[in-house]
Write a protein that holds these residues in place. Sequence first.
Motif, short mmCIF file in Angstrom:
data_model
loop_
_atom_site.label_atom_id
_atom_site.label_comp_id
_atom_site.label_asym_id
_atom_site.label_seq_id
_atom_site.Cartn_x
_atom_site.Cartn_y
_atom_site.Cartn_z
N VAL A 106 1.62 -5.08 0.42
CA VAL A 106 2.31 -4.38 0.64
C VAL A 106 3.72 -3.37 0.38
CG1 VAL A 106 3.91 -4.74 2.78
CG2 VAL A 106 1.80 -5.87 3.15
N VAL A 107 4.30 -4.28 -0.79
CA VAL A 107 4.53 -3.70 -1.81
C VAL A 107 4.07 -2.24 -2.28
CG1 VAL A 107 6.59 -4.19 -4.03
CG2 VAL A 107 6.28 -5.41 -2.17
N LEU A 108 3.65 -2.39 -2.94
CA LEU A 108 3.22 -1.23 -3.43
C LEU A 108 2.45 0.22 -2.65
CD1 LEU A 108 0.33 -3.30 -5.67
CD2 LEU A 108 2.01 -1.50 -6.79
N GLN A 109 2.36 -0.73 -1.07
CA GLN A 109 1.94 0.23 -0.26
C GLN A 109 3.19 1.64 -0.19
OE1 GLN A 109 -0.14 -2.06 2.45
NE2 GLN A 109 -1.25 -0.33 2.92
N ASN A 110 4.33 0.14 -0.07
CA ASN A 110 5.93 1.03 0.43
C ASN A 110 6.40 2.28 -0.56
OD1 ASN A 110 5.92 -0.27 2.71
ND2 ASN A 110 6.79 -2.39 1.85
N TYR A 111 5.70 1.64 -1.73
CA TYR A 111 6.26 2.33 -3.30
C TYR A 111 5.06 4.06 -2.67
CZ TYR A 111 5.28 4.61 -7.48
OH TYR A 111 5.41 5.41 -8.68
N CYS A 112 4.25 3.77 -2.76
CA CYS A 112 2.84 4.83 -3.15
C CYS A 112 3.63 6.16 -1.67
CB CYS A 112 2.10 4.53 -2.71
SG CYS A 112 1.27 3.73 -4.28
N ALA A 113 3.91 5.48 -0.30
CA ALA A 113 4.43 5.83 0.74
C ALA A 113 5.19 6.57 0.61
CB ALA A 113 4.95 5.17 1.78
#
Length: 370
Positions: free
Chosen positions: A137-144
């Motif tokens: 989820v942390v990585l998803q937020n970064y990419c978003a």
Amino acid sequence: MNITRLHVTKQLLNYVRLINNVQRLQRLIPSCGYYSTFTLDAFTSEIFERHKSRYQTNDFPETRIQHCTSANDTDRLPNLTSTELENVFSELLTKNKHKEIEELVVKCQNFRKLLTYATVKKLFRFYSMNGKPQMVVVLQNYCAIVDPKSYRTNGEFLHYLAKAECIKGNSEKGLSILKSCYMKYNSLRSFYRIIFRELIQDSVLNRSEASLVIFKKYVMEFSKEWSDHYPLVCFWHICWSSTWFSDQMLGNELLEMSDVLLDIVGDKATAFSIMALKDFNEDAVVRLLQTLLKYDMMKEYVAVLQVFFNYKLRNRDIRGCAEIIRNCEALGVTLPSDQQGRYIKMLIDGKSKWPKAPTKTQSKDFKLKF
């Protein structure tokens, strides 16, 4: 003359070393309230380019790793290149410093630092395979925020979250996420089918009985709602080829529940039997013959029987061939004349090579195209 030349060259090298050290200090020292410029004339630049390889190193200083992962040294992060950040993340992964990785990802997000796709993919794969959905989820937020185009192109990277949940043991939640991805991103459905297949293999091989029930539910939903039978066939195949009785019974249940699956199995029966025999899984072929006989698929039954008989002939298994011949006589089935001729020749020669029990290996990734 040579002594003078040597002295001059040594002075130039010392000068180059000084320039290199000053430039390195400029990169490491945080920005101050004033600006300074450091210019090189053409002659000095040529000398520096000629000799800089002696003083440059590919090693990433430990102090810089500490700086960019420290909460009090965020001003150093903007000066790092993508390659340097990739080295930092690799180092932190090696040392299992997951908290520092999370902090660094958040810092990169705040500073809009674009990581390479290889770095992002490496982190996604690691944390999904290790069942850590919170890091995904942390990585998803970064990419978003930092790379929204890649975020949308890759379906919000939700397949990594689905895998992480399933690996962690939350199969219901993981497959629910995968189902929502399948519904939302039509262009990625073929990719999601592959992810589903991998999750099925992990579930069956890990002997999770509760997960098998959940997977059974979802493969049937995919088959009925979207006419996507690939996950269902994959699930049946791995249950059928399993050495566990409970898995084999589950495979039989799937055949009873789905007429479409039964038709596909009958159509691909020869291919399934060949694949099983490559793994020396004779028991699976016998079970397939029993299934075909149960559902009165005699044409498919004969085709698989011929493959099985040819396998026995190739291994010079007289006893196995004799059992198949007796079975054919009982059912009124006739084998091709060439196979009968080879069997008679083997009997005449009397050279029975009793095959050693082969070591059964784990089935490879199941791939089926239809």
